[in-house]
Design a protein around this motif. Sequence first.
Motif, short mmCIF file in Angstrom:
data_model
loop_
_atom_site.label_atom_id
_atom_site.label_comp_id
_atom_site.label_asym_id
_atom_site.label_seq_id
_atom_site.Cartn_x
_atom_site.Cartn_y
_atom_site.Cartn_z
N ALA A 146 41.63 8.37 -6.98
CA ALA A 146 42.79 8.36 -6.09
C ALA A 146 44.11 8.34 -6.86
O ALA A 146 45.10 8.96 -6.45
CB ALA A 146 42.72 7.15 -5.16
N LEU A 147 44.10 7.66 -7.99
CA LEU A 147 45.31 7.54 -8.81
C LEU A 147 45.58 8.79 -9.64
O LEU A 147 46.62 8.90 -10.30
CB LEU A 147 45.18 6.33 -9.76
N GLY A 148 44.66 9.73 -9.63
CA GLY A 148 44.84 10.94 -10.42
C GLY A 148 44.41 10.80 -11.86
O GLY A 148 44.88 11.54 -12.73
N VAL A 149 43.50 9.86 -12.12
CA VAL A 149 42.98 9.67 -13.47
C VAL A 149 41.58 10.27 -13.54
O VAL A 149 40.67 9.81 -12.83
CB VAL A 149 42.92 8.16 -13.84
N PRO A 150 41.36 11.30 -14.34
CA PRO A 150 40.05 11.95 -14.42
C PRO A 150 38.95 10.99 -14.86
O PRO A 150 39.18 10.12 -15.69
CB PRO A 150 40.27 13.05 -15.47
N VAL A 151 37.76 11.18 -14.29
CA VAL A 151 36.64 10.26 -14.51
C VAL A 151 35.52 10.94 -15.29
O VAL A 151 35.12 12.07 -14.99
CB VAL A 151 36.09 9.74 -13.16
N ILE A 152 35.02 10.24 -16.29
CA ILE A 152 33.77 10.60 -16.97
C ILE A 152 32.81 9.44 -16.73
O ILE A 152 33.09 8.30 -17.12
CB ILE A 152 33.98 10.83 -18.47
N SER A 153 31.69 9.71 -16.07
CA SER A 153 30.77 8.65 -15.67
C SER A 153 29.35 8.98 -16.09
O SER A 153 28.96 10.15 -16.14
CB SER A 153 30.81 8.49 -14.14
N THR A 154 28.58 7.94 -16.38
CA THR A 154 27.15 8.15 -16.54
C THR A 154 26.55 8.49 -15.18
O THR A 154 27.05 8.07 -14.13
CB THR A 154 26.46 6.89 -17.09
N ASP A 155 25.48 9.25 -15.20
CA ASP A 155 24.82 9.68 -13.96
C ASP A 155 23.82 8.60 -13.53
O ASP A 155 22.61 8.80 -13.54
CB ASP A 155 24.11 11.01 -14.20
N CYS A 156 24.36 7.45 -13.15
CA CYS A 156 23.53 6.31 -12.77
C CYS A 156 23.75 5.98 -11.30
O CYS A 156 24.82 6.24 -10.75
CB CYS A 156 23.85 5.10 -13.64
N GLY A 157 22.72 5.40 -10.68
CA GLY A 157 22.86 4.96 -9.29
C GLY A 157 23.39 6.06 -8.40
O GLY A 157 22.90 7.19 -8.39
N GLY A 158 24.44 5.73 -7.64
CA GLY A 158 25.00 6.69 -6.69
C GLY A 158 26.18 7.48 -7.21
O GLY A 158 26.87 8.14 -6.43
N MET A 159 26.42 7.44 -8.52
CA MET A 159 27.61 8.12 -9.04
C MET A 159 27.55 9.64 -8.87
O MET A 159 28.57 10.29 -8.67
CB MET A 159 27.82 7.76 -10.52
N GLY A 160 26.34 10.19 -8.89
CA GLY A 160 26.20 11.62 -8.67
C GLY A 160 26.48 12.02 -7.23
O GLY A 160 26.64 13.21 -6.93
N GLU A 161 26.56 11.05 -6.32
CA GLU A 161 26.91 11.32 -4.93
C GLU A 161 28.42 11.44 -4.75
O GLU A 161 28.89 11.90 -3.72
CB GLU A 161 26.36 10.21 -4.02
N VAL A 162 29.16 11.01 -5.76
CA VAL A 162 30.63 11.07 -5.72
C VAL A 162 31.15 12.14 -6.68
O VAL A 162 31.98 12.97 -6.32
CB VAL A 162 31.24 9.70 -6.10
N ILE A 163 30.65 12.10 -7.92
CA ILE A 163 31.14 13.00 -8.96
C ILE A 163 30.31 14.29 -8.98
O ILE A 163 29.08 14.25 -9.11
CB ILE A 163 31.04 12.34 -10.36
N LYS A 164 30.98 15.41 -8.82
CA LYS A 164 30.36 16.72 -8.98
C LYS A 164 30.77 17.24 -10.36
O LYS A 164 31.95 17.54 -10.59
CB LYS A 164 30.80 17.68 -7.88
N ASN A 165 29.80 17.31 -11.24
CA ASN A 165 30.07 17.56 -12.66
C ASN A 165 30.89 18.84 -12.88
O ASN A 165 30.49 19.92 -12.45
CB ASN A 165 28.76 17.64 -13.44
N GLY A 166 32.03 18.67 -13.54
CA GLY A 166 32.89 19.80 -13.85
C GLY A 166 33.82 20.20 -12.73
O GLY A 166 34.68 21.06 -12.93
#
Length: 231
Positions: A146-166
């Motif tokens: 929301a703040l406009g800070v790009p995210v790099i996350s491990t693909d754990c738990g539900g993070m893949g439900e939010v982050i679409k890689n690339g």
Amino acid sequence: VTKFHAVSNAIVKEAEKYGVDSEKISIINPSIDEKLLEYPKRERNDEVSKIISVGRCHWIKGYTFALDAMVQLRNKGVNFHYSIIAGVRDSENIIYQINDLGLQENVSFINGLTHDEALKKMYSSDIYLLPSVGEGISNTVLESMALGVPVISTDCGGMGEVIKNGENGFLVPVLDLDSMAGTIQKFIDLDKTCKITIINNARETIKHNHLLSHQIDQFKIFYSKIYKEYE
């Protein structure tokens, strides 16, 4: 139990391992305050790439693995500074590892901040790193998006439900130090247009799926259905 609330599909699958009837589970994603979307866009032209992680001080947050990845970045000559903001519990191993790896000039450990202070630190950063071993869906990731800070996350738990890689951020395999370090360097080297696209896509993800007002409406429906079952 009449009903269960889960923050992600990943949590639903975990609950099913314990015999929970999936028909009783409602998924209501975590949300953030709409006011975070009102922060002005910040031009990021710093020579030093500011990376940040925020969360409780616990092994599952993966800070020690992130520090190993920072060694790779340093050895490749990447100009960065990594800040870890976490509470007091289990902080000794992090502080020890920072010193043992000789990362004192590249890494700062901040022993807890208020929520507002942490948001300011996140807003002034260039990359939000979630190195966790396990998560439901991380609120700090949603706040960063929301703040406009790009995210790099491990693909754990539900993070893949939010982050679409690339598309609206980046996902790396859990505990894969090479991938974590490589993705951070890849993002730093991206041209400005690509970075802006990822930032804008992330903010749209928040607007459509993770606003507090929407979560409140979903919980009203959730509890009204329970109430009707008891009428």
